[in-house]
Scaffold this motif. Sequence first.
Motif, PDB file in Angstrom:
ATOM      1  N   SER A 113      -2.612   0.663   4.209  1.00  0.00           N
ATOM      2  CA  SER A 113      -3.897   0.060   3.854  1.00  0.00           C
ATOM      3  C   SER A 113      -4.682   0.913   2.863  1.00  0.00           C
ATOM      4  O   SER A 113      -5.419   0.369   2.026  1.00  0.00           O
ATOM      5  CB  SER A 113      -4.742  -0.178   5.111  1.00  0.00           C
ATOM      6  OG  SER A 113      -5.007   1.052   5.778  1.00  0.00           O
ATOM      7  N   GLN A 114      -4.531   2.218   2.907  1.00  0.00           N
ATOM      8  CA  GLN A 114      -5.249   3.070   1.953  1.00  0.00           C
ATOM      9  C   GLN A 114      -4.753   2.838   0.531  1.00  0.00           C
ATOM     10  O   GLN A 114      -5.546   2.784  -0.414  1.00  0.00           O
ATOM     11  CB  GLN A 114      -5.086   4.548   2.337  1.00  0.00           C
ATOM     12  CG  GLN A 114      -5.866   4.943   3.591  1.00  0.00           C
ATOM     13  CD  GLN A 114      -5.752   6.429   3.869  1.00  0.00           C
ATOM     14  OE1 GLN A 114      -4.752   7.071   3.540  1.00  0.00           O
ATOM     15  NE2 GLN A 114      -6.794   6.993   4.465  1.00  0.00           N
ATOM     16  N   LEU A 115      -3.444   2.671   0.363  1.00  0.00           N
ATOM     17  CA  LEU A 115      -2.879   2.397  -0.957  1.00  0.00           C
ATOM     18  C   LEU A 115      -3.349   1.034  -1.457  1.00  0.00           C
ATOM     19  O   LEU A 115      -3.732   0.884  -2.619  1.00  0.00           O
ATOM     20  CB  LEU A 115      -1.354   2.447  -0.883  1.00  0.00           C
ATOM     21  CG  LEU A 115      -0.568   2.307  -2.193  1.00  0.00           C
ATOM     22  CD1 LEU A 115       0.755   3.069  -2.094  1.00  0.00           C
ATOM     23  CD2 LEU A 115      -0.292   0.856  -2.549  1.00  0.00           C
ATOM     24  N   VAL A 116      -3.341   0.047  -0.564  1.00  0.00           N
ATOM     25  CA  VAL A 116      -3.778  -1.302  -0.928  1.00  0.00           C
ATOM     26  C   VAL A 116      -5.252  -1.309  -1.300  1.00  0.00           C
ATOM     27  O   VAL A 116      -5.660  -1.889  -2.312  1.00  0.00           O
ATOM     28  CB  VAL A 116      -3.502  -2.296   0.217  1.00  0.00           C
ATOM     29  CG1 VAL A 116      -4.134  -3.655  -0.081  1.00  0.00           C
ATOM     30  CG2 VAL A 116      -1.996  -2.449   0.443  1.00  0.00           C
ATOM     31  N   ASP A 117      -6.077  -0.651  -0.502  1.00  0.00           N
ATOM     32  CA  ASP A 117      -7.519  -0.623  -0.770  1.00  0.00           C
ATOM     33  C   ASP A 117      -7.839   0.084  -2.081  1.00  0.00           C
ATOM     34  O   ASP A 117      -8.740  -0.332  -2.819  1.00  0.00           O
ATOM     35  CB  ASP A 117      -8.265   0.057   0.378  1.00  0.00           C
ATOM     36  CG  ASP A 117      -8.308  -0.799   1.641  1.00  0.00           C
ATOM     37  OD1 ASP A 117      -8.057  -2.026   1.517  1.00  0.00           O
ATOM     38  OD2 ASP A 117      -8.568  -0.259   2.725  1.00  0.00           O
ATOM     39  N   ALA A 118      -7.105   1.143  -2.384  1.00  0.00           N
ATOM     40  CA  ALA A 118      -7.340   1.866  -3.635  1.00  0.00           C
ATOM     41  C   ALA A 118      -7.045   0.975  -4.834  1.00  0.00           C
ATOM     42  O   ALA A 118      -7.782   0.979  -5.833  1.00  0.00           O
ATOM     43  CB  ALA A 118      -6.471   3.121  -3.678  1.00  0.00           C
ATOM     44  N   ALA A 119      -5.979   0.168  -4.738  1.00  0.00           N
ATOM     45  CA  ALA A 119      -5.652  -0.759  -5.830  1.00  0.00           C
ATOM     46  C   ALA A 119      -6.655  -1.903  -5.885  1.00  0.00           C
ATOM     47  O   ALA A 119      -7.082  -2.330  -6.963  1.00  0.00           O
ATOM     48  CB  ALA A 119      -4.240  -1.308  -5.641  1.00  0.00           C
TER      49      ALA A 119
END
Length: 278
Positions: free
Chosen positions: A94-100
Amino acid sequence: PNTDVLEAALHDAVQAIRQIESEMSLFDPDSAVSRSNRTGVLSQPSAALTSVLSLARHVSSRSQGAFDVTVQPLWDAYSAFYKAHPAAIDAPDSQLVDAARKRVDYRSLDVSAPQIRLAQAGMSVTLNGIAQGYITDRISDLLRNEGFDHAMVELGETRAIGERPEGGAFQVQLMNPQAPGEIGRTIELANSALAVSGGYGMRFAGSHSHHTFNPATGLSANALIDVAVEAPRAQTADALSTAIYVAGEQAAPKLLQAYAARRAMITRADGSQAEIFA
């Protein structure tokens, strides 16, 4: 009956396709879109690119962001993740998704002469949800202007010029979204365009994730299995099929009405189907 007219029209069509690709293709690192993604700004954009991005902005606003051409950072993040983790089945962390997702916002895309500008650092655009429709319209208009009264154009999306020469609508067969090797619906098309959106079109490796993202969540949209939209022009049908696929069935009537689209044909997550009119 005049082969010289035919050959000239086909030559002009191929030249037009190459020109549009030089503007809108992400596969060409020197295209206008690729250059704007690298630098965040494109000076003196063509009328074609400005027109497509302006319609994209309008559909984004109408769909409350369900359709958004700035989703490319999500594609890049997912692609990189599954390349590094080819056995992964679930969505990335989720952190990778949220950053994008923080770099996805159609409101930060400024489309005004004499330039196109991406207001946030790291933003990028993909026209995969509208450019195929635009190119289908361009070639259809070219053929119509050359005097062709009966034609089917298939360039990522579908548009019928007139009816079949022998009379009656053209028959368009759509893939069964639950069994992609089989035919599902057969649709009659005359003087109209058709576009289809469905997550089955491109999945990342063997995962549950596919290429049509919900910008609000950063995840692949899964409320519907597929959406087919019939509209007067292919680029409108193209954008609306994506918008409805992401936003869901309840958004279809108002979106169709806003763009004078004829109908949407949907397949729900449970496999049931419905036809929605404006």
